[in-house]
Design an enzyme around this catalytic site. Structure first.
Site, PDB file in Angstrom:
ATOM      1  N   LYS A  17      39.020  32.985  39.591  1.00 31.06           N
ATOM      2  CA  LYS A  17      38.498  34.325  39.867  1.00 31.06           C
ATOM      3  C   LYS A  17      39.086  34.881  41.160  1.00 31.06           C
ATOM      4  O   LYS A  17      39.503  36.043  41.225  1.00 31.06           O
ATOM      5  CB  LYS A  17      36.973  34.259  39.941  1.00 31.06           C
ATOM      6  CG  LYS A  17      36.275  35.525  40.390  1.00 31.06           C
ATOM      7  CD  LYS A  17      35.919  35.514  41.888  1.00 31.06           C
ATOM      8  CE  LYS A  17      34.915  34.443  42.226  1.00 31.06           C
ATOM      9  NZ  LYS A  17      34.513  34.464  43.666  1.00 31.06           N
TER      10      LYS A  17
ATOM     11  N   LYS B 205      39.989  37.457  52.877  1.00 34.70           N
ATOM     12  CA  LYS B 205      39.726  36.258  52.075  1.00 34.70           C
ATOM     13  C   LYS B 205      40.762  36.109  50.962  1.00 34.70           C
ATOM     14  O   LYS B 205      41.169  34.993  50.620  1.00 34.70           O
ATOM     15  CB  LYS B 205      38.316  36.315  51.480  1.00 34.70           C
ATOM     16  CG  LYS B 205      37.937  35.080  50.667  1.00 34.70           C
ATOM     17  CD  LYS B 205      37.964  33.785  51.476  1.00 34.70           C
ATOM     18  CE  LYS B 205      37.718  32.545  50.634  1.00 34.70           C
ATOM     19  NZ  LYS B 205      36.315  32.406  50.184  1.00 34.70           N
TER      20      LYS B 205
ATOM     21  N   THR C 220      33.009  35.472  47.701  1.00 42.03           N
ATOM     22  CA  THR C 220      34.369  35.991  47.565  1.00 42.03           C
ATOM     23  C   THR C 220      34.359  36.956  46.392  1.00 42.03           C
ATOM     24  O   THR C 220      34.148  36.564  45.246  1.00 42.03           O
ATOM     25  CB  THR C 220      35.377  34.864  47.324  1.00 42.03           C
ATOM     26  OG1 THR C 220      35.331  33.958  48.424  1.00 42.03           O
ATOM     27  CG2 THR C 220      36.787  35.426  47.183  1.00 42.03           C
TER      28      THR C 220
END
Length: 317
Positions: free
Chosen positions: A259, A191, A116
């Site tokens: 993150k 995502k 990701t």
């Protein structure tokens, strides 16, 4: 055919099938990368692996992978290379560094980044790779460690349509839901949407269980009820029971989710979109990290709702 002759024939058949498949390279063998690599080995692929800490490759080597000491060796050995890394900076270094994949790759290779990461970085890598004849797909996954082990991941892909078509049968070995959303970076944007939904849902699960506990309800009964109704889903079924018993071990780290939420918020800012629930989730996970919980699982968000938590003290002086 039975007995030793039958076993010999099976081995020959498996060897012939493996030789017909592309040679794979895999870089990054953490909690998600290792079970994905094992599934590909079980599907008959020859896999060459490298990761930052060699001890984390032990399980994959036991399953038949070949270890090499550098990214360059992976690039030389493989036709298709998969990466599952931690942070965007890791992705940049592995792909674009002086000793990275593009420096040692060759025309005709395909790379799939399962990390990701940032859509802008994915587009930059794809453009630089295309110039030397390498196709790079951004292909982040969702489904956690259980999905990686079972081969039921959701895989969100961005990049060249022809390269995606070539990789589809391999991706079906590790994912049950696979969708290409567009060109380079589109998988990462999908995502980001996924992580936004997870963040809001996780807050709801934690707050529902916190209220149940404070009201004297049986939390396990509540989870069974939620699972059977409109609120049911992966987080209720898989993370809810762990929250109830105080199991905060990581399938997916707080630091990595923080993150991911930062990436989602930067993408929203680029699109001039305000996401108040995601902003709240980002603040809460930042608080967890500050309190020393970065290496716990995302379900550790529940600790912020306990009677001794900082958040409760702020609201009930």
């Amino acid at each position: 055919m039975t007995g030793s002759a039958g076993r010999h024939r099976d081995r020959k058949d498996r060897k012939r099938m493996s030789q017909q498949k592309p040679r794979l390279g895999f870089i990054g063998l953490g909690q998600m990368g290792a079970p994905i690599a094992v599934r590909l080995l079980e599907a008959g692929y020859r896999v060459t692996v490298h990761t930052r800490t060699r001890t984390s490759a032990a399980r994959v080597q036991e399953a038949g992978a070949r270890w090499v000491d550098s990214v360059a060796e992976v690039a030389r050995a493989a036709d298709v290379i998969l990466t599952m890394l931690g942070m965007p900076d890791d992705v940049r270094q592995i792909y674009l560094g002086d000793d990275g994949l593009l420096a040692h790759g060759r025309a005709g290779q395909v790379c799939l980044d399962l990390t990701t990461s940032s859509a802008c970085l994915a587009a930059e890598i794809a453009a630089r790779a295309e110039a030397i004849g390498i196709a790079v797909l951004d292909a982040p996954v969702s489904g956690g460690v259980p999905g990686a082990r079972a081969g039921t991941l959701s895989i969100m892909v961005g990049g060249d349509a022809a390269a995606f078509a070539r990789m589809r049968s391999m991706l079906e070995r590790v994912g049950a839901t696979i969708c290409r959303f567009g060109g380079p970076g589109a998988g990462q944007r999908a995502k980001a949407c996924n992580q936004i939904v997870i963040a809001g849902t996780m807050m709801g699960v934690c707050e529902g269980l916190a209220l149940a506990g404070r009201a004297g309800l049986q939390q396990q009964d509540l989870l069974r009820m939620l699972a059977g109704g409109a609120a049911g889903g992966f987080l209720v079924q898989h993370m809810g029971p762990r929250i109830v018993v105080g199991d905060y071990r990581a399938d997916f780290y707080v630091r990595h989710f923080l993150k991911d939420l930062g990436i989602a918020l930067r993408e929203a800012e680029r699109l001039k979109l305000v996401l108040p629930a995601t902003e709240l989730a980002h603040r809460l996970y930042a608080r967890l990290e500050k309190e020393g919980s970065a290496a716990l699982g995302t379900q550790a968000l529940a600790t912020l709702y306990g009677p001794e938590s900082m958040m409760q003290k702020e609201h009930h002086p």
